[in-house]
Write a protein that holds these residues in place. Structure first.
Motif, mmCIF file in Angstrom:
data_model
loop_
_atom_site.group_PDB
_atom_site.id
_atom_site.type_symbol
_atom_site.label_atom_id
_atom_site.label_comp_id
_atom_site.label_asym_id
_atom_site.label_seq_id
_atom_site.Cartn_x
_atom_site.Cartn_y
_atom_site.Cartn_z
ATOM 1 N N PRO A 361 6.638 -2.479 -10.891
ATOM 2 C CA PRO A 361 6.068 -1.173 -10.553
ATOM 3 C C PRO A 361 6.053 -0.994 -9.034
ATOM 4 O O PRO A 361 5.802 -1.940 -8.292
ATOM 5 N N VAL A 362 6.355 0.214 -8.599
ATOM 6 C CA VAL A 362 6.321 0.522 -7.175
ATOM 7 C C VAL A 362 5.014 1.233 -6.875
ATOM 8 O O VAL A 362 4.614 2.160 -7.578
ATOM 9 N N VAL A 363 4.340 0.788 -5.839
ATOM 10 C CA VAL A 363 3.068 1.381 -5.453
ATOM 11 C C VAL A 363 3.338 2.645 -4.643
ATOM 12 O O VAL A 363 3.911 2.587 -3.558
ATOM 13 N N ASN A 364 2.946 3.779 -5.192
ATOM 14 C CA ASN A 364 3.130 5.053 -4.493
ATOM 15 C C ASN A 364 1.873 5.365 -3.694
ATOM 16 O O ASN A 364 1.103 6.261 -4.008
ATOM 17 N N GLY A 365 1.661 4.603 -2.636
ATOM 18 C CA GLY A 365 0.442 4.734 -1.856
ATOM 19 C C GLY A 365 0.446 5.969 -0.981
ATOM 20 O O GLY A 365 1.416 6.729 -0.924
ATOM 21 N N SER A 366 -0.642 6.166 -0.278
ATOM 22 C CA SER A 366 -0.815 7.344 0.564
ATOM 23 C C SER A 366 -0.659 6.995 2.038
ATOM 24 O O SER A 366 -0.834 5.846 2.454
ATOM 25 N N VAL A 367 -0.344 8.007 2.823
ATOM 26 C CA VAL A 367 -0.296 7.870 4.283
ATOM 27 C C VAL A 367 -1.728 7.973 4.800
ATOM 28 O O VAL A 367 -2.407 8.970 4.534
ATOM 29 N N PRO A 368 -2.222 6.979 5.522
ATOM 30 C CA PRO A 368 -3.625 7.016 5.935
ATOM 31 C C PRO A 368 -3.852 7.858 7.184
ATOM 32 O O PRO A 368 -3.033 7.874 8.107
ATOM 33 N N ALA A 369 -4.961 8.567 7.208
ATOM 34 C CA ALA A 369 -5.409 9.169 8.458
ATOM 35 C C ALA A 369 -5.834 8.051 9.405
ATOM 36 O O ALA A 369 -6.172 6.942 8.975
ATOM 37 N N LEU A 370 -5.791 8.313 10.693
ATOM 38 C CA LEU A 370 -6.169 7.295 11.672
ATOM 39 C C LEU A 370 -7.598 6.822 11.430
ATOM 40 O O LEU A 370 -8.534 7.614 11.414
ATOM 41 N N GLY A 371 -7.736 5.502 11.200
ATOM 42 C CA GLY A 371 -9.056 4.911 11.007
ATOM 43 C C GLY A 371 -9.718 5.240 9.685
ATOM 44 O O GLY A 371 -10.925 5.030 9.536
ATOM 45 N N ALA A 372 -8.937 5.713 8.701
ATOM 46 C CA ALA A 372 -9.530 6.130 7.431
ATOM 47 C C ALA A 372 -10.284 5.007 6.728
ATOM 48 O O ALA A 372 -11.217 5.266 5.961
ATOM 49 N N HIS A 373 -9.915 3.763 6.981
ATOM 50 C CA HIS A 373 -10.520 2.635 6.261
ATOM 51 C C HIS A 373 -11.345 1.738 7.185
ATOM 52 O O HIS A 373 -11.747 0.641 6.784
ATOM 53 N N THR A 374 -11.593 2.193 8.391
ATOM 54 C CA THR A 374 -12.249 1.330 9.374
ATOM 55 C C THR A 374 -13.613 0.843 8.897
ATOM 56 O O THR A 374 -13.911 -0.371 8.938
#
Length: 390
Positions: A361-374
């Motif tokens: 399976p290929v992970v169709n991830g998202s483009v993160p906003a800057l610092g979205a997961h900080t």
């Protein structure tokens, strides 16, 4: 019972990217496509420089969208002790570190490769640089154009007296793919040895490797390859030729057998036994004469006629497309090569990665906003940081 897999082959692998521009981000994006967790460390307030190239993808840049989907973004100021401690805690639990920061940046952070291997012996460290460590140029900044120029790629692209950089950033992409493949080998090797690895990848070395045939010409024949525009200095005929309907047909031969078939196709079979054109090196020496024959034949036929006749004769051929024609290419559409990825402004199309097994399976991830997961990353790794202080 269904045997469909729900996790990619790199599920459970954690990758830290001290990355910018193209080479390292493309490497780690391919790892994310296969299920790895990729945490991209960015400079607070600015982030990866490619974020700011343009705003064509719903406010995001074309480069950043291409290179960074499927990742988490942690905006950390590595000059601040607290944020550096968060990074160190991340590295303690990571499998892979990929860095293409400027010359000496890791050392200035106290995270040189020798220190990292001492503290984290299972960590796989890919250290991407422009010119490699040591030597008279190791201090220089490196971009795709600069490396291609330094390694001779531009000198065999374009036409005589008019060197050109290939439109695709081959130095960056080649470096990404060599780094990606080395990581996969290092993960496999670690299963057997229990130890990580330090993998230095110099962009200059990558392009030098790609220049192999040209280097061999210089080393063994003392012949400097001459650029031929839409073609190859090593093969003739091989290029783009105008058709009667205003298109460009791309075709040619890669062997003497194909040359014989092509002369039959063009209605001049006597040229196959002409000693002036008998072997490829003969045809290269008389490229202008050979091209004139092909040009005359193509000028009397449409692109569709040329491609149909060439296919029947077993001669490789293509049409010279623009990027819009690639975006609408039926070969990509009919083979379901497009997927949908998320961005802060909504879903957008993206190509599937070229190399995956049929049941991965290929992970169709998202483009993160800057610092979205900080903040989430700070919370996740804070206990480890605190434990290290006690």
């Amino acid at each position: 019972m269904s045997t469909a897999r729900t996790h990619g082959p790199l599920a459970g692998v954690t990758v830290i990217g001290l990355e910018q521009a193209i080479a390292a981000p493309l490497c780690t994006r391919h790892l994310a496509d296969l299920g790895a967790r990729v945490i991209k460390v960015e400079q607070p307030g600015f982030g990866d420089s490619t974020r700011h190239y343009d705003t064509v993808v719903g406010g995001l840049s074309a480069h950043f969208t291409w290179l960074n989907h499927g990742k988490e973004s942690a905006a950390l100021d590595l000059r601040a002790a607290d944020d550096l401690a968060v990074l160190e805690a991340m590295l303690a639990g990571a499998d892979v570190l990929v860095s293409n920061l400027g010359p000496g940046a890791l050392d200035r952070l106290g995270l040189g490769v020798d220190e990292l291997t001492r503290r984290f012996p299972r960590l796989i460290i890919v250290d991407i640089s422009g010119y490699g460590r040591g030597g008279p140029l190791d201090h220089k900044r490196a971009y795709d154009l600069l490396i291609q120029a330094e390694a001779g790629s531009c000198s065999i692209t374009g036409t005589p007296g008019n060197p050109a950089k290939p439109g695709i950033p081959v130095a960056d992409i080649g470096t990404a793919l060599y780094s990606y493949s080395a990581i996969l080998a290092a993960l496999y090797d670690r299963e057997r040895t229990g130890h990580g690895a330090v993998v230095p990848v110099a962009m200059l070395d990558v392009v030098s490797e790609m220049m192999g045939f040209a280097l061999n010409q210089v080393l063994h024949a003392e012949t400097e390859p001459v650029p031929v525009g839409m073609g190859s200095p090593m093969i003739a005929p091989y290029g783009a030729y105008a058709t009667s309907d205003g298109r460009m047909a791309v075709l040619g031969t890669t062997s003497d057998r194909e040359w014989r078939r092509m002369t039959d196709l063009m209605g001049c079979p006597e040229l196959a036994d002409d000693p002036r054109y008998l072997h490829n090196d003969d045809r290269v020496a008389r490229r202008g004469e050979v091209d004139a024959v092909v040009e005359q034949w193509c000028a009397t036929r449409t692109l569709a006629e040329i491609q149909d006749d060439a296919d029947k004769a077993g001669i490789g051929n293509a049409r010279l497309n623009g990027v819009r024609e690639l975006a609408e290419h039926p070969q990509l559409r009919e083979r379901d090569r497009w997927r949908e990825i998320g961005t802060p402004s909504g879903p957008v199309p993206a190509l599937l990665p070229p190399g995956t097994a049929r049941d991965w399976p290929v992970v169709n991830g998202s483009v993160p906003a800057l610092g979205a997961h900080t903040e989430a990353i700070r919370a996740e790794f804070a206990p480890t940081v605190e434990a290290g202080k006690t």
